[in-house]
Design an enzyme around this catalytic site. Sequence first.
Site, PDB file in Angstrom:
ATOM      1  N   SER A 147     148.113  76.783  49.354  1.00 34.53           N
ATOM      2  CA  SER A 147     149.023  77.238  47.635  1.00 34.53           C
ATOM      3  C   SER A 147     148.126  78.417  47.456  1.00 34.53           C
ATOM      4  O   SER A 147     147.104  78.606  47.929  1.00 34.53           O
ATOM      5  CB  SER A 147     147.902  76.458  47.017  1.00 34.53           C
ATOM      6  OG  SER A 147     147.886  76.266  45.841  1.00 34.53           O
ATOM      7  N   TYR A 161     140.801  70.483  44.557  1.00 32.60           N
ATOM      8  CA  TYR A 161     141.974  70.714  44.931  1.00 32.60           C
ATOM      9  C   TYR A 161     142.332  72.322  45.956  1.00 32.60           C
ATOM     10  O   TYR A 161     142.664  72.567  47.366  1.00 32.60           O
ATOM     11  CB  TYR A 161     143.119  70.839  44.062  1.00 32.60           C
ATOM     12  CG  TYR A 161     144.292  71.213  44.646  1.00 32.60           C
ATOM     13  CD1 TYR A 161     145.909  70.518  44.822  1.00 32.60           C
ATOM     14  CD2 TYR A 161     145.230  72.176  43.950  1.00 32.60           C
ATOM     15  CE1 TYR A 161     146.917  70.633  45.309  1.00 32.60           C
ATOM     16  CE2 TYR A 161     146.359  72.979  44.545  1.00 32.60           C
ATOM     17  CZ  TYR A 161     146.886  72.183  44.899  1.00 32.60           C
ATOM     18  OH  TYR A 161     148.063  72.428  45.842  1.00 32.60           O
TER      19      TYR A 161
END
Length: 269
Positions: free
Chosen positions: A154, A168
Site C-alpha cells: 500500500s 496497518y
Amino acid sequence: MDLEQLFAVKDKVVVVTGGGSGIGLMISTGFVKNGAKVYIVSRKAQTLKKVAKELTSLGSGECIAIPCDLQDYGQIQKLAEELRKREPSGIDVLVNNSGATWGTATLEEYPDGAFTKVLGLNVQRVFTLTQLLLPLLEQKAQNGGPSSVINVGSIDGIMVPALVTPAYAASKAAVHHLTRVLAANLGNRNITVNAVAPGPFQSHMMRATLESFQDIIVSSIPMRRIGSPEDMAAVCLYLASRAGAYVNGAVIPVDGGALVANQKYSPNL
C-alpha cells in the site's frame, strides 16, 4: 519481439488470496479474462464459490474456489496440500493479497490486539504462504519460468497516512521490505518477488473512507480519479508475464501519482 507473447498469461496457474472481493477480485478477473487458471482463496466459502462461477463464465480462463482462513496455520497447510494434489506440475504465480486493517483511534486508545491481528495476517501470512508454496513455485520455475510472487502492499506503507492506522501502515511497510528480502533470496531459483502499492481503489477496506472523503481524496491525486480494476489487473499481468521477468524486488506504486503530488496542487488548475 511479439507483443502478445510478451504479456501473455494464458494457461498460467495463479493463486490469489482474497481473490473474491476488492483488489483481489480485480486481479483475479484480469488473469481469468486472459486465459489463466486462477485459484481464489479466502474464508468466505459461499461468496468465493459464487465469484468463481461468475469469473469462469467470463472466459477465457478458469476460476476455482478454495476456502481457507489464512489466519489459521493448519488451514494454510491443508491449502498447500490441496494445491499440490491439484497442480502436481507446480504454480506460476502467487498473489498475496489478503489483508486486514483496524478502525482508526487515537494513539492513546489504539488497542494492542490490533497489531497482533493486522501484522499476523498482513505480514506473517505473506511469508507463511510463500514458504509453503515454494516447492510448487520452484517446480514451475525449473521448467521454464520464471515463477512470480506478487505481494499487495500500500502507499500507506511508503508515506504517513492521514488517518491514525499505525498497525496497518507498519504492516504494509513490512510487506514491502519482506518483498525485497524474498526477492534477494529467490531470484537465483528463477522466482521473482515484487510488490504493488495501491493508492485509493474501490474496495472493502476503502469503502467507508471513500464514502466520506472521496472528493477530497480525488482532488489530491494528480490524475483526479481513484484506481480502476484495469489499473490493478494490468500491473499484475505485467509482473507475471515475460514482460516483467527481469523485474525483481520492486515496489510499484499504483496510485495515479498520489505519492508525488505537490502539496500546493489545486484541483482547479
